[in-house]
Scaffold this motif. Structure first.
Motif, PDB file in Angstrom:
ATOM      1  N   ARG A   1      -1.300  -1.260  -7.796  1.00 42.61           N
ATOM      2  CA  ARG A   1      -2.627  -0.663  -7.711  1.00 42.61           C
ATOM      3  C   ARG A   1      -2.891   0.294  -8.872  1.00 42.61           C
ATOM      4  O   ARG A   1      -3.988   0.329  -9.431  1.00 42.61           O
ATOM      5  N   ALA A   2      -1.878   1.091  -9.227  1.00 45.58           N
ATOM      6  CA  ALA A   2      -2.058   2.052 -10.314  1.00 45.58           C
ATOM      7  C   ALA A   2      -2.349   1.338 -11.633  1.00 45.58           C
ATOM      8  O   ALA A   2      -3.220   1.762 -12.406  1.00 45.58           O
ATOM      9  N   LEU A   3      -1.633   0.249 -11.885  1.00 50.87           N
ATOM     10  CA  LEU A   3      -1.841  -0.472 -13.140  1.00 50.87           C
ATOM     11  C   LEU A   3      -3.076  -1.362 -13.079  1.00 50.87           C
ATOM     12  O   LEU A   3      -3.707  -1.617 -14.117  1.00 50.87           O
ATOM     13  N   SER A   4      -3.447  -1.829 -11.886  1.00 52.02           N
ATOM     14  CA  SER A   4      -4.704  -2.565 -11.792  1.00 52.02           C
ATOM     15  C   SER A   4      -5.879  -1.619 -12.005  1.00 52.02           C
ATOM     16  O   SER A   4      -6.913  -2.011 -12.557  1.00 52.02           O
ATOM     17  N   MET A   5      -5.730  -0.350 -11.598  1.00 55.24           N
ATOM     18  CA  MET A   5      -6.746   0.660 -11.899  1.00 55.24           C
ATOM     19  C   MET A   5      -6.841   0.881 -13.403  1.00 55.24           C
ATOM     20  O   MET A   5      -7.939   1.048 -13.957  1.00 55.24           O
ATOM     21  N   LEU A   6      -5.687   0.880 -14.075  1.00 55.30           N
ATOM     22  CA  LEU A   6      -5.692   1.021 -15.527  1.00 55.30           C
ATOM     23  C   LEU A   6      -6.416  -0.161 -16.160  1.00 55.30           C
ATOM     24  O   LEU A   6      -7.243   0.007 -17.062  1.00 55.30           O
ATOM     25  N   GLY A   7      -6.112  -1.362 -15.668  1.00 54.82           N
ATOM     26  CA  GLY A   7      -6.840  -2.536 -16.138  1.00 54.82           C
ATOM     27  C   GLY A   7      -8.306  -2.474 -15.745  1.00 54.82           C
ATOM     28  O   GLY A   7      -9.176  -2.944 -16.483  1.00 54.82           O
ATOM     29  N   GLY A   8      -8.588  -1.855 -14.595  1.00 57.60           N
ATOM     30  CA  GLY A   8      -9.969  -1.737 -14.142  1.00 57.60           C
ATOM     31  C   GLY A   8     -10.807  -0.862 -15.056  1.00 57.60           C
ATOM     32  O   GLY A   8     -12.004  -1.116 -15.255  1.00 57.60           O
ATOM     33  N   THR A   9     -10.204   0.182 -15.628  1.00 56.21           N
ATOM     34  CA  THR A   9     -10.956   1.010 -16.573  1.00 56.21           C
ATOM     35  C   THR A   9     -11.333   0.211 -17.806  1.00 56.21           C
ATOM     36  O   THR A   9     -12.415   0.417 -18.386  1.00 56.21           O
ATOM     37  N   VAL A  10     -10.452  -0.694 -18.206  1.00 51.63           N
ATOM     38  CA  VAL A  10     -10.773  -1.565 -19.344  1.00 51.63           C
ATOM     39  C   VAL A  10     -11.949  -2.464 -18.991  1.00 51.63           C
ATOM     40  O   VAL A  10     -12.875  -2.663 -19.794  1.00 51.63           O
ATOM     41  N   ARG A  11     -11.949  -2.985 -17.778  1.00 47.84           N
ATOM     42  CA  ARG A  11     -13.029  -3.872 -17.354  1.00 47.84           C
ATOM     43  C   ARG A  11     -14.345  -3.112 -17.201  1.00 47.84           C
ATOM     44  O   ARG A  11     -15.403  -3.627 -17.560  1.00 47.84           O
ATOM     45  N   LEU A  12     -14.274  -1.893 -16.683  1.00 49.99           N
ATOM     46  CA  LEU A  12     -15.488  -1.095 -16.558  1.00 49.99           C
ATOM     47  C   LEU A  12     -16.057  -0.782 -17.934  1.00 49.99           C
ATOM     48  O   LEU A  12     -17.270  -0.879 -18.155  1.00 49.99           O
ATOM     49  N   GLY A  13     -15.187  -0.418 -18.853  1.00 45.77           N
ATOM     50  CA  GLY A  13     -15.643  -0.166 -20.216  1.00 45.77           C
ATOM     51  C   GLY A  13     -16.218  -1.407 -20.869  1.00 45.77           C
ATOM     52  O   GLY A  13     -17.210  -1.336 -21.605  1.00 45.77           O
ATOM     53  N   SER A  14     -15.620  -2.559 -20.569  1.00 46.40           N
ATOM     54  CA  SER A  14     -16.116  -3.819 -21.119  1.00 46.40           C
ATOM     55  C   SER A  14     -17.503  -4.159 -20.591  1.00 46.40           C
ATOM     56  O   SER A  14     -18.248  -4.898 -21.237  1.00 46.40           O
ATOM     57  N   ALA A  15     -17.835  -3.635 -19.406  1.00 47.08           N
ATOM     58  CA  ALA A  15     -19.180  -3.830 -18.859  1.00 47.08           C
ATOM     59  C   ALA A  15     -20.152  -2.806 -19.408  1.00 47.08           C
ATOM     60  O   ALA A  15     -21.287  -3.133 -19.779  1.00 47.08           O
ATOM     61  N   ILE A  16     -19.715  -1.551 -19.476  1.00 43.86           N
ATOM     62  CA  ILE A  16     -20.608  -0.485 -19.920  1.00 43.86           C
ATOM     63  C   ILE A  16     -20.995  -0.645 -21.387  1.00 43.86           C
ATOM     64  O   ILE A  16     -22.170  -0.517 -21.748  1.00 43.86           O
TER      65      ILE A  16
END
Length: 410
Positions: free
Chosen positions: A148-163
């Motif tokens: 979960r911690a590393l998927s959150m890290l990957g999630g920040t990349v995905r959020l940035g890729s959307a923003i």
């Protein structure tokens, strides 16, 4: 490795202690990574288009996109040395400065060659940046929440890729290429400032004696089984992911769409991708790493196969969404596989070699597509990557049967 002391009111843990929640990671890890990813997400859709505007061919545009992966690969091992030698804090500063220099060069590039060189420098800095975050998270969290911690890290990349792309579409539709690089510079500056602000609240590694370059071969030799099984799968996952970043914008250009349309497609795809990052982490922790790797690869392969069949904006958007779902299902999987296997002693060096293996796939994906485009066609490149994706999916199934992906469930 020595750990510097921190005040009792701050995050207080011994060298062997772990945290059981992701809250303490928000300010020092997730928000800076989100800022960095927002800038990176802004430039990804426009790299191939910028190269074409500078007079480069489609094949050369592929090389420009591949420069990002090549720079990452070239600096993966030096990144391990930098993190081990400077410590997490100063390595993070070094990465931010290097990225800012590269983005500035890209902003003022006049030829495809200088653009590729600048993106190469950006990728070198990004390699250090990612390794700092990966090393820190894998070191401080307990194994039970690592997925979960590393998927959150990957999630920040995905959020940035959307923003990133959506901000550009809203603010600068007519000057979107130059604005993308300016946005990246602003994001890196904000991330640097935040790291300076929270540096005393974070339990980070201090500078230590780094291993010599020959240590790479020792890491490979001692962990040959891990790199030949899960490492190979990570390499192929990254190859498939990177190919879409070249093929989607080039196919959009082939259909006559402009930079604003491409950014919108990427942004919507990233939003879908983003929605899956935390569920994928829960599935990974609950059912094993293969449970997210398998659907990730299958959907990415299907998306590449369907891309040449699209002829309208909405058809392309549907394929981009499919690719976003596939990529979101595998959020953090490559980092998690590496963190699962990283030893306590020499963690940064091991993860540097792990990133070298996986990032080689990131570099080869666009280069493979560029070569196929040069000798055949854009359609052939997309179909070929799709076929490779299906082959990878079969390989992951074999690995699953051999229980290489089935990390013990804590």
């Amino acid at each position: 490795m020595q750990e510097r002391s921190v005040p009792a009111a701050q995050i207080n843990m011994s060298a062997d202690a772990k945290i059981g929640t992701i809250g303490p990671l928000i300010l020092p890890v997730y928000i800076p990574n989100l800022l960095f990813a927002t800038g990176q997400g802004a430039i990804v859709p426009i790299l191939a288009l910028d190269a074409r505007q500078l007079g480069a061919s489609a094949a050369v545009a592929g090389i420009v996109v591949a420069a990002s992966g090549l720079g990452t690969v070239a600096f993966d091992i030096p990144a391990g040395w930098v993190v081990a030698r400077l410590g997490e804090e100063w390595a993070g500063y070094f990465a931010a400065v290097l990225v800012a220099l590269g983005v500035t060069g890209a902003l003022f590039s006049k030829t495809g060659f200088w653009l590729a060189l600048s993106i190469f420098i950006v990728a070198c800095g990004a390699s250090v940046w990612v390794l700092v975050r990966l090393t820190h998270v894998s070191r401080v969290v307990i194994p039970q929440i690592r997925g979960r911690a590393l998927s959150m890290l990957g999630g920040t990349v995905r959020l940035g890729s959307a923003i990133g792309p959506l901000v550009l579409v809203g603010l600068a539709p007519s000057t979107i290429v130059r604005a993308a690089f300016l946005l990246y510079l602003v994001c890196v500056g904000l991330g640097f400032a935040l790291l300076r602000h929270v540096r005393e609240r974070v339990h980070q590694t201090s500078p230590a004696r780094a291993q010599s370059p020959s240590h790479v071969f020792k890491v490979l030799r001692e962990n040959a089984k891990e790199f030949s099984t899960a490492g190979t799968s990570a390499f192929l996952i990254c190859l498939l992911r990177a190919s879409r970043q070249l093929l989607l914008p080039l196919w959009a250009l082939h259909l006559g769409f402009g930079a604003a349309h491409v950014s919108l497609i990427f942004g919507i795809s990233a939003v879908v991708d983003l929605a899956l990052f935390y569920p994928s982490g829960i599935i990974s922790d609950r059912f094993g790493r293969w449970a997210v790797a398998y659907p990730c690869l299958l959907l990415l392969a299907l998306g590449h196969m369907f891309l040449p069949m699209t002829h309208t904006f909405y058809q392309m958007l549907a394929v981009a969404v499919l690719l976003g779902i596939g990529n979101g299902m595998g959020s953090g999987i490559v980092m998690t596989l590496g963190a699962d296997r990283a030893p306590e002693i020499g963690r940064a060096e091991f993860l540097a070699v792990w990133r070298l293996v996986s990032d080689t796939g990131t570099a080869i994906g666009p280069l493979l597509c560029a070569a196929i485009i040069a000798f055949s066609s854009l359609t052939s490149a997309s179909v070929a990557v799709g076929v490779i994706g299906f082959a990878i999916t079969g390989a992951v199934f074999v690995v699953r049967k051999n229980k290489e992906f089935q990390i013990p469930l804590y």
